[in-house]
Write a protein that holds these residues in place. Structure first.
Motif, PDB file in Angstrom:
ATOM      1  N   PRO A   1      -7.811  23.314  10.614  1.00  0.00           N
ATOM      2  CA  PRO A   1      -7.786  23.951  12.018  1.00  0.00           C
ATOM      3  C   PRO A   1      -8.589  23.528  12.986  1.00  0.00           C
ATOM      4  O   PRO A   1      -8.349  23.303  14.083  1.00  0.00           O
ATOM      5  CB  PRO A   1      -7.399  25.488  11.892  1.00  0.00           C
ATOM      6  N   ALA A   2      -9.992  23.588  12.427  1.00  0.00           N
ATOM      7  CA  ALA A   2     -11.142  23.275  13.338  1.00  0.00           C
ATOM      8  C   ALA A   2     -10.927  21.774  13.764  1.00  0.00           C
ATOM      9  O   ALA A   2     -11.237  21.418  14.886  1.00  0.00           O
ATOM     10  CB  ALA A   2     -12.449  23.609  12.620  1.00  0.00           C
ATOM     11  N   ASP A   3     -10.714  21.062  12.893  1.00  0.00           N
ATOM     12  CA  ASP A   3     -10.662  19.416  13.053  1.00  0.00           C
ATOM     13  C   ASP A   3      -9.468  19.186  14.095  1.00  0.00           C
ATOM     14  O   ASP A   3      -9.553  18.293  14.916  1.00  0.00           O
ATOM     15  CB  ASP A   3     -10.498  18.480  11.922  1.00  0.00           C
ATOM     16  N   ARG A   4      -8.310  19.992  13.788  1.00  0.00           N
ATOM     17  CA  ARG A   4      -7.285  19.571  14.566  1.00  0.00           C
ATOM     18  C   ARG A   4      -7.459  19.938  16.151  1.00  0.00           C
ATOM     19  O   ARG A   4      -7.243  19.341  17.015  1.00  0.00           O
ATOM     20  CB  ARG A   4      -6.075  20.392  14.463  1.00  0.00           C
ATOM     21  N   ARG A   5      -8.190  21.238  16.223  1.00  0.00           N
ATOM     22  CA  ARG A   5      -8.601  21.620  17.633  1.00  0.00           C
ATOM     23  C   ARG A   5      -9.582  20.489  18.309  1.00  0.00           C
ATOM     24  O   ARG A   5      -9.434  19.980  19.355  1.00  0.00           O
ATOM     25  CB  ARG A   5      -9.323  22.961  17.746  1.00  0.00           C
ATOM     26  N   ARG A   6     -10.429  20.101  17.449  1.00  0.00           N
ATOM     27  CA  ARG A   6     -11.145  19.031  18.051  1.00  0.00           C
ATOM     28  C   ARG A   6     -10.435  17.689  18.368  1.00  0.00           C
ATOM     29  O   ARG A   6     -10.912  17.119  19.399  1.00  0.00           O
ATOM     30  CB  ARG A   6     -12.465  18.553  17.039  1.00  0.00           C
ATOM     31  N   LEU A   7      -9.714  17.212  17.517  1.00  0.00           N
ATOM     32  CA  LEU A   7      -8.958  16.113  17.637  1.00  0.00           C
ATOM     33  C   LEU A   7      -8.033  16.181  19.038  1.00  0.00           C
ATOM     34  O   LEU A   7      -7.846  15.455  19.915  1.00  0.00           O
ATOM     35  CB  LEU A   7      -8.020  15.614  16.532  1.00  0.00           C
TER      36      LEU A   7
ATOM     37  N   ARG B   1       0.960  -1.319   0.016  1.00  0.00           N
ATOM     38  CA  ARG B   1       0.088   0.005   0.151  1.00  0.00           C
ATOM     39  C   ARG B   1       0.857   1.149   0.044  1.00  0.00           C
ATOM     40  O   ARG B   1       1.836   1.355   0.647  1.00  0.00           O
ATOM     41  CB  ARG B   1      -0.744   0.133   1.244  1.00  0.00           C
ATOM     42  N   THR B   2       0.431   2.136  -0.756  1.00  0.00           N
ATOM     43  CA  THR B   2       1.192   3.508  -0.819  1.00  0.00           C
ATOM     44  C   THR B   2       0.729   4.403   0.360  1.00  0.00           C
ATOM     45  O   THR B   2      -0.476   4.177   0.837  1.00  0.00           O
ATOM     46  CB  THR B   2       0.955   4.199  -1.996  1.00  0.00           C
ATOM     47  N   GLY B   3       1.417   5.349   0.941  1.00  0.00           N
ATOM     48  CA  GLY B   3       1.266   6.025   1.895  1.00  0.00           C
ATOM     49  C   GLY B   3      -0.041   6.985   1.783  1.00  0.00           C
ATOM     50  O   GLY B   3      -0.318   7.374   0.534  1.00  0.00           O
ATOM     51  N   ILE B   4      -0.838   7.169   2.820  1.00  0.00           N
ATOM     52  CA  ILE B   4      -1.963   7.967   2.650  1.00  0.00           C
ATOM     53  C   ILE B   4      -1.555   9.445   3.120  1.00  0.00           C
ATOM     54  O   ILE B   4      -1.065   9.414   4.288  1.00  0.00           O
ATOM     55  CB  ILE B   4      -3.037   7.426   3.256  1.00  0.00           C
ATOM     56  N   SER B   5      -1.937  10.275   2.630  1.00  0.00           N
ATOM     57  CA  SER B   5      -1.814  11.817   3.029  1.00  0.00           C
ATOM     58  C   SER B   5      -3.063  12.353   3.273  1.00  0.00           C
ATOM     59  O   SER B   5      -4.221  12.373   2.870  1.00  0.00           O
ATOM     60  CB  SER B   5      -1.345  12.597   1.774  1.00  0.00           C
TER      61      SER B   5
ATOM     62  N   ILE C   1      -3.977   8.534  16.014  1.00  0.00           N
ATOM     63  CA  ILE C   1      -3.705   7.956  14.798  1.00  0.00           C
ATOM     64  C   ILE C   1      -3.919   9.038  13.576  1.00  0.00           C
ATOM     65  O   ILE C   1      -3.034   9.354  12.726  1.00  0.00           O
ATOM     66  CB  ILE C   1      -4.564   6.776  14.264  1.00  0.00           C
ATOM     67  N   VAL C   2      -4.780   9.826  13.563  1.00  0.00           N
ATOM     68  CA  VAL C   2      -5.016  10.861  12.559  1.00  0.00           C
ATOM     69  C   VAL C   2      -4.234  11.887  12.907  1.00  0.00           C
ATOM     70  O   VAL C   2      -3.642  12.345  11.807  1.00  0.00           O
ATOM     71  CB  VAL C   2      -6.572  11.557  12.759  1.00  0.00           C
ATOM     72  N   LEU C   3      -3.851  12.448  13.939  1.00  0.00           N
ATOM     73  CA  LEU C   3      -2.853  13.581  14.268  1.00  0.00           C
ATOM     74  C   LEU C   3      -1.558  13.183  13.926  1.00  0.00           C
ATOM     75  O   LEU C   3      -0.903  13.989  13.191  1.00  0.00           O
ATOM     76  CB  LEU C   3      -3.041  13.970  15.817  1.00  0.00           C
ATOM     77  N   LEU C   4      -1.170  11.981  14.078  1.00  0.00           N
ATOM     78  CA  LEU C   4       0.118  11.425  13.819  1.00  0.00           C
ATOM     79  C   LEU C   4       0.400  11.370  12.267  1.00  0.00           C
ATOM     80  O   LEU C   4       1.215  11.556  11.512  1.00  0.00           O
ATOM     81  CB  LEU C   4       0.684  10.412  14.012  1.00  0.00           C
ATOM     82  N   SER C   5      -0.975  10.689  11.517  1.00  0.00           N
ATOM     83  CA  SER C   5      -0.589  10.883  10.102  1.00  0.00           C
ATOM     84  C   SER C   5      -0.783  12.156   9.651  1.00  0.00           C
ATOM     85  O   SER C   5       0.122  12.443   8.458  1.00  0.00           O
ATOM     86  CB  SER C   5      -1.889   9.969   9.725  1.00  0.00           C
ATOM     87  N   ALA C   6      -1.245  13.122   9.938  1.00  0.00           N
ATOM     88  CA  ALA C   6      -1.396  14.668   9.717  1.00  0.00           C
ATOM     89  C   ALA C   6      -0.182  15.171   9.719  1.00  0.00           C
ATOM     90  O   ALA C   6       0.361  16.179   8.975  1.00  0.00           O
ATOM     91  CB  ALA C   6      -2.603  15.491  10.271  1.00  0.00           C
ATOM     92  N   SER C   7       0.693  14.969  10.764  1.00  0.00           N
ATOM     93  CA  SER C   7       2.011  15.426  11.052  1.00  0.00           C
ATOM     94  C   SER C   7       3.159  14.719  10.125  1.00  0.00           C
ATOM     95  O   SER C   7       4.213  15.071  10.174  1.00  0.00           O
ATOM     96  CB  SER C   7       2.422  15.220  12.400  1.00  0.00           C
ATOM     97  N   GLY C   8       2.778  13.830   9.333  1.00  0.00           N
ATOM     98  CA  GLY C   8       3.644  13.122   8.256  1.00  0.00           C
ATOM     99  C   GLY C   8       4.318  11.873   8.982  1.00  0.00           C
ATOM    100  O   GLY C   8       5.385  11.322   8.073  1.00  0.00           O
TER     101      GLY C   8
END
Length: 160
Positions: free
Chosen positions: A11-17, A2-6, A36-43
């Motif tokens: 900003p509103a979702d980041r605050r909620r997470l 599987r290729t990496g997902i980006s 998991i989502v925050l770590l994925s968003a940070s790359g």
């Protein structure tokens, strides 16, 4: 492979997470999903996310895909799963009730749950559930007492 997902997080979702991760009263399954989502968003790579959260690769992928498809709200609910056992139909219940009204096989005096289950091909708990729904008291001590009483009415007259 599987290729990496980006994943891009608004900003509103980041605050909620982040609020969800910091909330001490939040269910832990929601917390690690948000991580998991925050770590994925940070790359972070999938392997790094797996090490940090202690979750499997398929679990990481599942929540990345769910967030990409449904957003923050998708992390807060579980998918509904079908029941593992199909419910018995009304025809089966009617057949068991009809069979209960007939005499049991052999020299037995009354139906028991196990005997009915064997005769009908369903589980004992299903038979008991059907009997309870139809208020049938087969095999209970009460029905045995009633069945064991004499039908000779002169017996009762002599006894009382």
């Amino acid at each position: 492979m599987r290729t990496g997902i980006s994943i891009t997080v608004s900003p509103a979702d980041r605050r909620r997470l982040l609020a969800l991760v910091k909330d001490r009263n939040a269910p832990q399954k929601h917390v690690w999903r948000a991580e998991i989502v925050l770590l994925s968003a940070s790359g972070a790579s999938t392997n790094a996310i797996m090490r940090q959260t202690g979750k499997s690769k398929t679990c990481v992928w599942r929540w990345q895909e769910r967030f990409a498809a449904e957003g923050f709200e998708g992390l807060l609910r579980d998918k509904t799963r079908p029941s593992r056992i199909k419910p018995l139909g009304d025809d089966v219940a009617a057949w068991i009730v009809d069979l209960t009204l007939d005499d049991p096989p052999g020299e037995t005096t009354h139906w028991t749950g196990a005997l009915m289950a064997k005769a009908s091909g369903v589980s004992v708990s299903s038979v008991q559930r059907i009997w309870r729904a139809h208020r049938i008291a087969c095999g209970s001590s009460r029905s045995r007492t009633i069945r064991s009483l004499s039908t000779n009415w002169s017996f009762y007259n002599d006894a009382y």
